[in-house]
Design a protein around this motif. Structure first.
Motif, PDB file in Angstrom:
ATOM      1  N   TYR A 169       0.819  -1.220   0.000  1.00 14.88           N
ATOM      2  CA  TYR A 169       0.000   0.000   0.000  1.00 14.88           C
ATOM      3  C   TYR A 169       0.846   1.259   0.000  1.00 14.88           C
ATOM      4  O   TYR A 169       0.342   2.362   0.163  1.00 14.88           O
ATOM      5  CB  TYR A 169      -0.982  -0.020   1.180  1.00 14.88           C
ATOM      6  CG  TYR A 169      -2.086  -1.014   0.968  1.00 14.88           C
ATOM      7  CD1 TYR A 169      -3.270  -0.639   0.339  1.00 14.88           C
ATOM      8  CD2 TYR A 169      -1.914  -2.343   1.327  1.00 14.88           C
ATOM      9  CE1 TYR A 169      -4.268  -1.559   0.098  1.00 14.88           C
ATOM     10  CE2 TYR A 169      -2.912  -3.282   1.089  1.00 14.88           C
ATOM     11  CZ  TYR A 169      -4.089  -2.877   0.473  1.00 14.88           C
ATOM     12  OH  TYR A 169      -5.080  -3.789   0.231  1.00 14.88           O
ATOM     13  N   TRP A 184      -0.822   0.471  15.157  1.00 11.55           N
ATOM     14  CA  TRP A 184      -0.390   0.765  13.788  1.00 11.55           C
ATOM     15  C   TRP A 184       0.386  -0.399  13.200  1.00 11.55           C
ATOM     16  O   TRP A 184       0.233  -0.749  12.034  1.00 11.55           O
ATOM     17  CB  TRP A 184       0.458   2.050  13.715  1.00 11.55           C
ATOM     18  CG  TRP A 184      -0.367   3.189  13.236  1.00 11.55           C
ATOM     19  CD1 TRP A 184      -0.762   4.279  13.945  1.00 11.55           C
ATOM     20  CD2 TRP A 184      -0.957   3.318  11.922  1.00 11.55           C
ATOM     21  NE1 TRP A 184      -1.560   5.079  13.177  1.00 11.55           N
ATOM     22  CE2 TRP A 184      -1.700   4.515  11.918  1.00 11.55           C
ATOM     23  CE3 TRP A 184      -0.956   2.538  10.764  1.00 11.55           C
ATOM     24  CZ2 TRP A 184      -2.408   4.957  10.808  1.00 11.55           C
ATOM     25  CZ3 TRP A 184      -1.666   2.970   9.648  1.00 11.55           C
ATOM     26  CH2 TRP A 184      -2.377   4.176   9.678  1.00 11.55           C
ATOM     27  N   VAL A 187      -2.005  -2.958  12.029  1.00 14.23           N
ATOM     28  CA  VAL A 187      -2.617  -2.580  10.751  1.00 14.23           C
ATOM     29  C   VAL A 187      -1.642  -2.833   9.596  1.00 14.23           C
ATOM     30  O   VAL A 187      -2.024  -3.384   8.555  1.00 14.23           O
ATOM     31  CB  VAL A 187      -3.049  -1.092  10.798  1.00 14.23           C
ATOM     32  CG1 VAL A 187      -3.364  -0.570   9.406  1.00 14.23           C
ATOM     33  CG2 VAL A 187      -4.254  -0.926  11.713  1.00 14.23           C
ATOM     34  N   LEU A 191      -2.227  -5.190   6.344  1.00 15.11           N
ATOM     35  CA  LEU A 191      -2.041  -4.656   4.988  1.00 15.11           C
ATOM     36  C   LEU A 191      -1.017  -5.481   4.213  1.00 15.11           C
ATOM     37  O   LEU A 191      -1.170  -5.729   3.022  1.00 15.11           O
ATOM     38  CB  LEU A 191      -1.588  -3.188   5.035  1.00 15.11           C
ATOM     39  CG  LEU A 191      -2.619  -2.158   5.483  1.00 15.11           C
ATOM     40  CD1 LEU A 191      -1.978  -0.778   5.597  1.00 15.11           C
ATOM     41  CD2 LEU A 191      -3.802  -2.107   4.513  1.00 15.11           C
ATOM     42  N   ASN A 335      -8.469   5.844  10.363  1.00 14.29           N
ATOM     43  CA  ASN A 335      -9.427   5.268   9.411  1.00 14.29           C
ATOM     44  C   ASN A 335      -9.547   6.122   8.153  1.00 14.29           C
ATOM     45  O   ASN A 335      -9.674   5.604   7.042  1.00 14.29           O
ATOM     46  CB  ASN A 335     -10.784   5.072  10.073  1.00 14.29           C
ATOM     47  CG  ASN A 335     -10.751   3.888  11.038  1.00 14.29           C
ATOM     48  OD1 ASN A 335      -9.999   2.932  10.817  1.00 14.29           O
ATOM     49  ND2 ASN A 335     -11.523   3.953  12.098  1.00 14.29           N
ATOM     50  N   LEU A 338      -6.588   5.240   6.146  1.00 14.10           N
ATOM     51  CA  LEU A 338      -6.717   3.904   5.551  1.00 14.10           C
ATOM     52  C   LEU A 338      -7.661   3.927   4.347  1.00 14.10           C
ATOM     53  O   LEU A 338      -7.393   3.308   3.321  1.00 14.10           O
ATOM     54  CB  LEU A 338      -7.219   2.904   6.602  1.00 14.10           C
ATOM     55  CG  LEU A 338      -6.179   2.496   7.657  1.00 14.10           C
ATOM     56  CD1 LEU A 338      -6.824   1.656   8.749  1.00 14.10           C
ATOM     57  CD2 LEU A 338      -5.026   1.738   7.009  1.00 14.10           C
ATOM     58  N   THR A 341      -6.009   5.436   1.443  1.00 13.19           N
ATOM     59  CA  THR A 341      -4.934   4.607   0.915  1.00 13.19           C
ATOM     60  C   THR A 341      -5.500   3.437   0.115  1.00 13.19           C
ATOM     61  O   THR A 341      -4.761   2.712  -0.527  1.00 13.19           O
ATOM     62  CB  THR A 341      -4.090   4.069   2.095  1.00 13.19           C
ATOM     63  OG1 THR A 341      -3.756   5.178   2.924  1.00 13.19           O
ATOM     64  CG2 THR A 341      -2.798   3.442   1.637  1.00 13.19           C
ATOM     65  N   ALA A 343      -7.206   0.897   1.504  1.00 14.99           N
ATOM     66  CA  ALA A 343      -7.113  -0.324   2.312  1.00 14.99           C
ATOM     67  C   ALA A 343      -8.431  -1.100   2.238  1.00 14.99           C
ATOM     68  O   ALA A 343      -9.472  -0.516   1.953  1.00 14.99           O
ATOM     69  CB  ALA A 343      -6.801   0.043   3.759  1.00 14.99           C
ATOM     70  N   THR A 348     -10.320  -1.718   9.925  1.00 15.60           N
ATOM     71  CA  THR A 348     -10.400  -0.434  10.626  1.00 15.60           C
ATOM     72  C   THR A 348      -9.351  -0.416  11.712  1.00 15.60           C
ATOM     73  O   THR A 348      -8.850  -1.467  12.136  1.00 15.60           O
ATOM     74  CB  THR A 348     -11.790  -0.226  11.270  1.00 15.60           C
ATOM     75  OG1 THR A 348     -12.100  -1.387  12.025  1.00 15.60           O
ATOM     76  CG2 THR A 348     -12.845   0.026  10.229  1.00 15.60           C
ATOM     77  N   PHE A 349      -9.029   0.777  12.156  1.00 13.41           N
ATOM     78  CA  PHE A 349      -7.971   0.912  13.147  1.00 13.41           C
ATOM     79  C   PHE A 349      -8.439   0.340  14.487  1.00 13.41           C
ATOM     80  O   PHE A 349      -9.490   0.732  14.997  1.00 13.41           O
ATOM     81  CB  PHE A 349      -7.570   2.377  13.298  1.00 13.41           C
ATOM     82  CG  PHE A 349      -6.294   2.545  14.058  1.00 13.41           C
ATOM     83  CD1 PHE A 349      -5.074   2.325  13.442  1.00 13.41           C
ATOM     84  CD2 PHE A 349      -6.308   2.899  15.403  1.00 13.41           C
ATOM     85  CE1 PHE A 349      -3.887   2.453  14.139  1.00 13.41           C
ATOM     86  CE2 PHE A 349      -5.116   3.030  16.111  1.00 13.41           C
ATOM     87  CZ  PHE A 349      -3.910   2.811  15.477  1.00 13.41           C
TER      88      PHE A 349
END
Ligand code: NAG
Ligand code: NAG
Ligand code: NAG
Ligand code: NAG
Ligand code: NAG
Length: 403
Positions: A169, A184, A187, A191, A335, A338, A341, A343, A348-349
């Motif tokens: 990403y 993070w 996440v 990803l 979010n 994300l 980006t 995602a 979600t965070f």
């Protein structure tokens, strides 16, 4: 020959840093072995080493800049403090040939919004968050222009050593401890395809699983083009709250690294009549003692990433971050990022509290209670200490009696 040995140890220790304490004896062993055998050689042959390395890696200029043996910092500290050691400029990689251009990167804007976001209430919150981003980036630029000399615009591996890379990403995330970094990392792992959901990633896998690449693990071209084309992300937190959060985490709970390495020297320097038990274990450091250490110009032990300035950890004046988020509003902002980006929609965070989930999250109120243990001049000096982080990220003065 010595350089090769050193490199081997460097790589091993770097790999094992994430293995934390279980691995420390091995690293310590390497340290003793190498420092014993090679320390003298290093001092005597600094010049030869740097020449040799330049020969081995044409086009890449390494410099042995520090007289401190690097192995000491690599192997006797845990990865946590090691990475934060600010004086670690032992190898300098000159990126001037592939210098990061100043051209404003609008990667976020280039990414088309995902389908789910196309309703009016979300798009107005997007506008709001976009405006906030513009204001934050503008402020960082202004503060940098005012206070930082632009003389040294060369990015070294040290400057990017706290940045994690997500190649799919095209994200670069600079880790600021105690400002949402564990979540993070979760996440980034999702990803990157390491896990299918943030829920299934345990705390140890986040920090010691070695699933994420750091930007300094790439060669100078790999570093330069990622800095140029990826979305660079930084999340910050109110400096005093972050500090109190670090103190509570590391000193108010059992800790086999922070108590011996930081607690012992702190108690022995700042506590009159310390008991033998306290001196031996380093357990029970008070906030006032911790602050005496932090504000001491002759600290008995170095800094650590958990209380180091964001300015030192992530070099915001040098790296031109595309997204500057705040821990105080981390879910909404993360979010938003994300979505922009591209995602997966179901990512979600998360809001896991990794460290000591039973203890309350450090709040404004808790922070005030800790700072109430200090006198006015200590509070002022603490504010002065974090002043650049306050200014650059637009946090307001935490106490009215500060100037
Ligand atoms: C738009 O999205 C928000 C949050 O994502 C949601 O609460 C709201 O119901 C949605 N509105 C419409 C009209 O779909
Ligand atoms: C700084 O924060 C205040 C609110 O605390 C806000 O009104 C102001 O616009 C912000 N300034 C910048 C430059 O972001
Ligand atoms: C999200 O969707 C992907 C497929 O697109 C799936 O593999 C993954 O398990 C989902 N994650 C969650 C938390 O539902
Ligand atoms: C330290 O111990 C001495 C003698 O036991 C005592 O006189 C002194 O008051 C103590 N100081 C503190 C700060 O507790
Ligand atoms: C505040 O506390 C420090 C110890 O950290 C002490 O040296 C200083 O004298 C105190 N200042 C005032 C004004 O009490």
């Amino acid at each position: 020959m010595f350089w090769m040995e050193y490199k081997t140890a460097d790589v091993r220790c770097a790999r094992r840093r994430l293995g934390a304490l279980a691995m420390k004896p091995t690293c310590t062993f390497w340290f003793i072995l190498l420092f014993g055998a090679g320390g003298l050689v290093l001092f005597i042959h600094l010049q030869e080493i740097s020449e040799m390395v330049q020969l081995q890696a044409p086009g890449v200029k390494f410099r042995v800049a520090s007289r401190q043996p690097v192995m000491k910092q690599l192997c006797t500290h845990s990865e946590e403090s090691l990475r934060g050691n600010t004086g670690m400029g032992s190898r300098e990689l000159d990126l001037s040939s592939a210098r990061v251009t100043k051209r404003h990167r609008k990667l976020l804007l280039k990414n088309p919004p995902t389908v789910r976001a196309l309703n009016s209430s979300t798009s107005s919150s997007w506008d709001r968050l976009s405006l906030i981003q513009e204001a934050r980036k503008r402020l960082v630029k202004q503060v940098c222009a005012k206070y930082k000399s632009n003389a040294k615009r060369t990015v070294t591996p040290h400057h990017v050593s706290r940045i994690f890379v997500e190649d799919r990403y095209k994200l670069l995330y600079c880790e600021v401890p105690k400002a949402g970094c564990s979540n993070w990392k979760r996440v980034l792992m999702v990803l990157g395809g390491v896990a299918s959901s943030t829920r299934e990633i345990k705390h140890d896998a986040v920090h010691y699983g070695n699933h994420l690449k750091r930007l300094d693990s790439f060669d100078h071209q790999g570093i330069a083009w990622r800095l140029e084309t990826y979305t660079k992300v930084l999340f910050v937190r109110e400096p005093f709250e972050r500090l109190v959060s670090a103190f509570r985490d590391k000193f108010e709970n059992p800790n086999t690294y922070y108590h011996p390495v930081f607690g012992k020297p702190i108690i022995s320097k700042y506590r009159a009549n310390a008991s033998l038990a306290a001196l031996r274990t380093g357990t029970g450091v008070t906030f006032k003692e911790f602050m005496q250490y932090l504000l001491d110009v002759h600290r008995p032990v170095g800094m650590d990433i958990h209380w180091e300035h964001v300015n030192q950890l992530c070099s915001p004046c040098l790296l031109d971050y595309d997204f500057i988020g705040k821990f105080e509003n981390i879910e909404e902002e993360a979010n938003f990022l994300l979505q922009r980006t591209g995602a997966p929609a179901n990512l979600t965070f998360p809001r896991f509290k990794d460290r000591h989930p039973q203890a309350a999250r450090t709040s404004v109120h808790i922070t005030e209670q800790y700072f109430a243990q200090l006198n006015a001049s200590e509070r002022q000096r603490a504010y002065d200490f974090y002043y650049m982080d306050y200014l650059m990220f637009n946090y307001s003065k935490p106490f009215t009696d500060l100037y």
